[in-house]
Structures are given as structure tokens and as C-alpha cells.
Design an enzyme around this catalytic site. Sequence first.
Site, PDB file in Angstrom:
ATOM      1  N   TYR A  57      11.702 -11.820  -4.347  1.00 18.94           N
ATOM      2  CA  TYR A  57      10.243 -11.795  -4.358  1.00 18.94           C
ATOM      3  C   TYR A  57       9.678 -13.185  -4.079  1.00 18.94           C
ATOM      4  O   TYR A  57       9.959 -14.143  -4.802  1.00 18.94           O
ATOM      5  CB  TYR A  57       9.709 -11.285  -5.703  1.00 18.94           C
ATOM      6  CG  TYR A  57       9.942  -9.816  -5.954  1.00 18.94           C
ATOM      7  CD1 TYR A  57      10.386  -8.953  -4.943  1.00 18.94           C
ATOM      8  CD2 TYR A  57       9.706  -9.263  -7.213  1.00 18.94           C
ATOM      9  CE1 TYR A  57      10.588  -7.603  -5.181  1.00 18.94           C
ATOM     10  CE2 TYR A  57       9.900  -7.907  -7.454  1.00 18.94           C
ATOM     11  CZ  TYR A  57      10.353  -7.090  -6.441  1.00 18.94           C
ATOM     12  OH  TYR A  57      10.559  -5.746  -6.681  1.00 18.94           O
ATOM     13  N   LEU A  64       0.636   3.543  -7.664  1.00 18.65           N
ATOM     14  CA  LEU A  64      -0.691   3.746  -7.082  1.00 18.65           C
ATOM     15  C   LEU A  64      -0.604   3.893  -5.567  1.00 18.65           C
ATOM     16  O   LEU A  64      -1.629   3.864  -4.874  1.00 18.65           O
ATOM     17  CB  LEU A  64      -1.618   2.584  -7.441  1.00 18.65           C
ATOM     18  CG  LEU A  64      -1.917   2.398  -8.929  1.00 18.65           C
ATOM     19  CD1 LEU A  64      -2.793   1.170  -9.156  1.00 18.65           C
ATOM     20  CD2 LEU A  64      -2.586   3.627  -9.498  1.00 18.65           C
TER      21      LEU A  64
END
Length: 340
Positions: A57, A212
Site C-alpha cells: 500500500y 461500499l
Amino acid sequence: MKYKLLGRSGLKVSELCLGSMGFGTEAGWGADKDTSFAIMDAFANAGGNFIDTANIYKLGTSEKIIGEYVSNHDRDHFVLATKYTLLDNRTNVNASGNNRKNMMRSVEDSLKRLKTDFLDVLYLHIWDNITPIDEVLRGLDDLIRQGKVNYAAISDTPAWVVAKGNTLAELMGWSQFIALQVEYSMIARTAERELIPMAKHFGMTVTPWAPLAGGALTGKYLRGDQGRIKPESNRLNDNSVKITKAVVEVADEMGVSPSHVALQWTRQQGFSSIPVVGATKVSQLEDNLKSVEITLSDEHLQKLNAVSAISLGFPGDFFNEDAVKTNSFGGFYDKVEKRI
């Protein structure tokens, strides 16, 4: 927030997990260090202790930011989960994949970036279709016995591989995978075909990423905000628009935001689920944290489940035929004989 046990373990984690893929500003997007600190402050102040990151990341910046933050707070309060597998060193042919050499190297580098002596949870990030699962499990068990890792987990891997791994670990007395991280939302329910039933069988907690659907289920794409999403994404097609409209309708009926509905839906699907909520702004996290305050009614669940339903394929749909649903086993066997 309340706390839950992570899989078949005694590890207590918050009912939401903070995703940190956006910690760092590489590639022209993300949260800088001060904003990332503020996000972690808001999460901790709400009772959150479960933080998810990975060696890859932001090219390691995410781990560095978390390490700097945690080193100035109570390390033992936080449950730090990171991942290994993906390439983070282009000078080494073994700096990627699930192999033991990469695992050991990656863990040592993550420990340095996170400024800690141990990882609470180490995920295999993605299956490489090369490394034997027994090599992976033995390596993870060695790290746990060395005290460098507390628990093993796995992400983005076929169900049969995970099932074989946990069965082998049980047989050999090795540490089993206690959590499974996969994409899961109303727009991406294919994990229900094999992965989630497998996780339920082994008592694993599912930690859905993109709950989401990259922001689609907040309704922002309905308002014309395309952001960084690709035009061909399944989050922008007719089906996803139909699902999102249903989420917005339920949210309006409940007087909450669509993100609350979408996140809570993943937590009310009949299995242990701790969604990973990412944020690059404090306001985003604060809104997502409110999702734990609501409960979807049976009627709302039925509506959302129906509009987002997928085909389970074979053998899932075969098992769900009317004869089986009505416990008419004679009729079921009649159908089987006719097919044969």
C-alpha cells in the site's frame, strides 16, 4: 464500538476495521501524514482498534505512517493486520509471490516500517497459483512460533485452497487461517458461491474489502461524480445503478446515509463479518462509523437482498430447487434420476 472475536480465536477486534490503502499521497491521491493521523485518532476515539494495511500500500508509506502513529500510542491497544505477496522490490525475483523466502523478507520489512516487534495478523494477500499451500502454512506457523506474528489470515484466494489449507493445518497442528478478506458488497456478491460458505464452515471471520463498492453504494455516481472509476467498471452498469437506487431508498426511509445501509448490510448476512472501511478524509470515516448504530429491518433486508441477488451457479442453484426447499426429497431424487 463493540468488540468481536476474530474467527476461531480469542482476539478481540472492533466491529469495523480501518482500511489504510489511502494513507500516503503516492500516485496523486490519498491522505497525507497529518490527515492519516487525524483519521486514526477519530477511529481510536470511537473505540476502533483493528487497522488493516499491506506491504504494497502506497509503496510502503501506509505501513510507515501507521508505524509512526502507533509508536506514539499504546501499541498493545491496536490490532495491526498487514499482508505479504505483492511485489515491493523490483531487484529481487523472489520479492513477490506466496513463497517462504518472500514471506520472511516481507515480514521483516513490514516490522521495520510499522516500528513493532510483532504483527497481530498476517494475511496472504493474493494466491499466486505456484506455491504449495503447505509451504505457506508451515512458514506462517514458524513466524507465529517465533513471536513475530500472532495470527494467520488469507485474502483473495480460491475457497478450495483455503479449505485444503485449514484442513491440513488442523491435521498437522499448525496455526489455521482465522480470517478471510475478499471483495464483498451488494454489487459484488459472488463470494457467496463458495468463499463465504467455506468461511462459515471453518469459523472464519470475513473482512470484506470495498463494502461500499468503491463509493458506488453511497450514491455519488448517481449524482455524476465519476471520480477515479473506470467507465467499464461493473460499479457503473445498469444493475449496479438499480442496486444503488434501492440502497438510497432504504436510507431515505430510515433517515440515514446510504453508506450506513450498505455497510450494515454486510454485517447482517448471517456470518461473522467485519467490513474494512477506508478513508482519506476524517469526515468519510466519521460517517462510516455511524453505521454500527443502525439495524436493518427484515423488510429492508429482503428488499436489498432481492435487488442484489446473484445466481449461485452449480451446485448452489441446484441445491436450491423447489424440491429441496420444500424438503420433498422424493421429488428431489426423481429430478436427479431424470437428469441422469
